[in-house]
Design a protein around this motif. Structure first.
Motif, PDB file in Angstrom:
ATOM      1  N   HIS A  24      -4.683  85.917  39.101  1.00  0.00           N
ATOM      2  CA  HIS A  24      -6.648  85.169  38.246  1.00  0.00           C
ATOM      3  C   HIS A  24      -6.299  83.583  38.279  1.00  0.00           C
ATOM      4  O   HIS A  24      -7.618  83.267  38.090  1.00  0.00           O
ATOM      5  CB  HIS A  24      -6.076  86.151  37.452  1.00  0.00           C
ATOM      6  CG  HIS A  24      -6.114  87.727  37.541  1.00  0.00           C
ATOM      7  ND1 HIS A  24      -7.509  87.926  37.627  1.00  0.00           N
ATOM      8  CD2 HIS A  24      -6.044  88.372  37.702  1.00  0.00           C
ATOM      9  CE1 HIS A  24      -7.955  89.924  37.751  1.00  0.00           C
ATOM     10  NE2 HIS A  24      -6.155  89.657  37.879  1.00  0.00           N
ATOM     11  N   SER A  25      -5.453  83.004  37.670  1.00  0.00           N
ATOM     12  CA  SER A  25      -5.591  81.853  36.873  1.00  0.00           C
ATOM     13  C   SER A  25      -5.304  80.954  38.393  1.00  0.00           C
ATOM     14  O   SER A  25      -5.894  79.843  38.428  1.00  0.00           O
ATOM     15  CB  SER A  25      -4.105  81.287  36.125  1.00  0.00           C
ATOM     16  OG  SER A  25      -4.039  82.024  35.068  1.00  0.00           O
ATOM     17  N   ARG A  26      -4.512  81.612  39.558  1.00  0.00           N
ATOM     18  CA  ARG A  26      -5.134  80.669  40.551  1.00  0.00           C
ATOM     19  C   ARG A  26      -5.848  80.211  41.206  1.00  0.00           C
ATOM     20  O   ARG A  26      -7.280  79.958  41.999  1.00  0.00           O
ATOM     21  CB  ARG A  26      -3.881  80.379  41.432  1.00  0.00           C
ATOM     22  CG  ARG A  26      -2.459  80.779  41.549  1.00  0.00           C
ATOM     23  CD  ARG A  26      -1.363  80.464  42.585  1.00  0.00           C
ATOM     24  NE  ARG A  26      -1.177  82.191  43.416  1.00  0.00           N
ATOM     25  CZ  ARG A  26      -0.765  82.746  43.139  1.00  0.00           C
ATOM     26  NH1 ARG A  26      -0.249  82.580  41.754  1.00  0.00           N
ATOM     27  NH2 ARG A  26      -0.990  84.500  43.476  1.00  0.00           N
ATOM     28  N   ALA A  27      -6.622  81.780  40.966  1.00  0.00           N
ATOM     29  CA  ALA A  27      -7.927  82.650  41.323  1.00  0.00           C
ATOM     30  C   ALA A  27      -9.266  81.675  40.379  1.00  0.00           C
ATOM     31  O   ALA A  27     -10.266  80.669  41.633  1.00  0.00           O
ATOM     32  CB  ALA A  27      -8.811  83.878  41.822  1.00  0.00           C
ATOM     33  N   HIS A  28      -8.765  81.317  39.757  1.00  0.00           N
ATOM     34  CA  HIS A  28      -9.991  80.676  37.811  1.00  0.00           C
ATOM     35  C   HIS A  28      -9.732  79.016  38.924  1.00  0.00           C
ATOM     36  O   HIS A  28     -10.760  78.214  38.853  1.00  0.00           O
ATOM     37  CB  HIS A  28     -10.045  80.278  37.262  1.00  0.00           C
ATOM     38  CG  HIS A  28     -10.033  81.837  36.562  1.00  0.00           C
ATOM     39  ND1 HIS A  28     -10.920  82.708  36.986  1.00  0.00           N
ATOM     40  CD2 HIS A  28      -9.853  83.240  36.212  1.00  0.00           C
ATOM     41  CE1 HIS A  28     -11.256  83.766  36.594  1.00  0.00           C
ATOM     42  NE2 HIS A  28     -10.410  84.322  36.019  1.00  0.00           N
ATOM     43  N   LEU A  29      -8.441  78.678  38.834  1.00  0.00           N
ATOM     44  CA  LEU A  29      -8.055  77.328  39.842  1.00  0.00           C
ATOM     45  C   LEU A  29      -9.051  76.631  41.068  1.00  0.00           C
ATOM     46  O   LEU A  29      -9.789  75.875  40.697  1.00  0.00           O
ATOM     47  CB  LEU A  29      -6.673  76.636  39.491  1.00  0.00           C
ATOM     48  CG  LEU A  29      -6.744  76.489  37.623  1.00  0.00           C
ATOM     49  CD1 LEU A  29      -4.346  76.228  38.451  1.00  0.00           C
ATOM     50  CD2 LEU A  29      -6.800  75.938  37.238  1.00  0.00           C
ATOM     51  N   ASN A  30      -8.473  78.073  41.778  1.00  0.00           N
ATOM     52  CA  ASN A  30      -9.338  78.097  43.213  1.00  0.00           C
ATOM     53  C   ASN A  30     -11.339  77.725  42.982  1.00  0.00           C
ATOM     54  O   ASN A  30     -11.935  76.662  43.822  1.00  0.00           O
ATOM     55  CB  ASN A  30      -9.267  78.665  44.344  1.00  0.00           C
ATOM     56  CG  ASN A  30      -9.875  78.214  45.262  1.00  0.00           C
ATOM     57  OD1 ASN A  30     -10.598  78.545  45.986  1.00  0.00           O
ATOM     58  ND2 ASN A  30      -8.564  77.914  46.572  1.00  0.00           N
ATOM     59  N   ASP A  31     -11.499  78.001  42.447  1.00  0.00           N
ATOM     60  CA  ASP A  31     -12.856  78.173  42.056  1.00  0.00           C
ATOM     61  C   ASP A  31     -13.391  76.936  41.292  1.00  0.00           C
ATOM     62  O   ASP A  31     -13.815  75.932  42.089  1.00  0.00           O
ATOM     63  CB  ASP A  31     -13.358  79.535  41.061  1.00  0.00           C
ATOM     64  CG  ASP A  31     -13.831  81.091  41.941  1.00  0.00           C
ATOM     65  OD1 ASP A  31     -13.965  81.040  43.794  1.00  0.00           O
ATOM     66  OD2 ASP A  31     -13.593  81.677  40.584  1.00  0.00           O
ATOM     67  N   LEU A  32     -12.540  76.290  40.368  1.00  0.00           N
ATOM     68  CA  LEU A  32     -13.007  74.880  39.798  1.00  0.00           C
ATOM     69  C   LEU A  32     -12.661  73.829  40.483  1.00  0.00           C
ATOM     70  O   LEU A  32     -13.645  72.448  40.582  1.00  0.00           O
ATOM     71  CB  LEU A  32     -11.595  74.793  38.503  1.00  0.00           C
ATOM     72  CG  LEU A  32     -12.634  75.827  37.138  1.00  0.00           C
ATOM     73  CD1 LEU A  32     -11.195  75.621  36.235  1.00  0.00           C
ATOM     74  CD2 LEU A  32     -14.015  75.098  37.366  1.00  0.00           C
ATOM     75  N   ARG A  66     -17.630  82.685  47.707  1.00  0.00           N
ATOM     76  CA  ARG A  66     -16.962  82.958  45.951  1.00  0.00           C
ATOM     77  C   ARG A  66     -16.710  83.817  45.532  1.00  0.00           C
ATOM     78  O   ARG A  66     -15.588  83.842  45.273  1.00  0.00           O
ATOM     79  CB  ARG A  66     -17.414  81.555  45.387  1.00  0.00           C
ATOM     80  CG  ARG A  66     -17.377  80.110  46.368  1.00  0.00           C
ATOM     81  CD  ARG A  66     -16.533  79.588  46.225  1.00  0.00           C
ATOM     82  NE  ARG A  66     -15.337  80.111  45.168  1.00  0.00           N
ATOM     83  CZ  ARG A  66     -14.363  79.874  46.160  1.00  0.00           C
ATOM     84  NH1 ARG A  66     -13.519  79.283  47.366  1.00  0.00           N
ATOM     85  NH2 ARG A  66     -13.234  79.386  44.959  1.00  0.00           N
ATOM     86  N   THR A  70     -12.743  84.840  45.602  1.00  0.00           N
ATOM     87  CA  THR A  70     -12.255  85.512  44.027  1.00  0.00           C
ATOM     88  C   THR A  70     -11.512  86.637  43.887  1.00  0.00           C
ATOM     89  O   THR A  70     -10.711  87.301  43.639  1.00  0.00           O
ATOM     90  CB  THR A  70     -13.029  85.106  43.048  1.00  0.00           C
ATOM     91  OG1 THR A  70     -13.350  83.806  42.700  1.00  0.00           O
ATOM     92  CG2 THR A  70     -12.492  86.042  42.000  1.00  0.00           C
ATOM     93  N   ALA A  74      -7.563  87.783  43.535  1.00  0.00           N
ATOM     94  CA  ALA A  74      -7.095  88.426  42.308  1.00  0.00           C
ATOM     95  C   ALA A  74      -7.083  90.049  41.518  1.00  0.00           C
ATOM     96  O   ALA A  74      -6.192  90.167  41.290  1.00  0.00           O
ATOM     97  CB  ALA A  74      -8.061  87.251  41.165  1.00  0.00           C
TER      98      ALA A  74
END
Length: 106
Positions: A24-32, A66, A70, A74
């Motif tokens: 989940h953290s990697r998915a959010h960082l990828n979105d950012l 996107r 995600t 995730a």
């Protein structure tokens, strides 16, 4: 022996939680990493006076890719080509908007 099983179960649950949290953290960082670039590209793209139908559908398609990326990354991990395709479509849309903007203002 029963205590060892409980301890092993607890260790497995903690490890699973760690794996899911990191995904989940990697998915959010990828979105950012990708969404702010799209915001900039689409902001300047609107000054090129594009056809509303094209602009609206490009933004919708980017948002959909996107969201899919995600979810694939995730929530429900799928084999790699699906994630790469959803990322590639979004990247292509951002690139298209950026190139059209640069060519318009040159």
């Amino acid at each position: 022996m029963d205590d060892k099983k409980k301890l092993c179960s607890l260790c497995l649950l903690l490890r699973l939680n760690e794996i899911l949290t990191s995904a989940h953290s990697r998915a959010h960082l990828n979105d950012l990493e990708n969404i702010p670039i799209f915001f900039v590209a689409s902001f300047f793209y609107q000054f090129t006076n594009p056809a509303p139908f094209i602009a609206i559908n490009l933004i919708r398609a980017f948002a959909l890719t996107r969201i899919l990326h995600t979810i694939i990354y995730a929530v429900f991990p799928l084999p790699q080509p699906s994630r790469a395709l959803s990322w590639g479509v979004g990247y292509g849309i951002t690139g298209y908007m950026a190139v059209k903007t640069i060519l318009y203002f040159l």
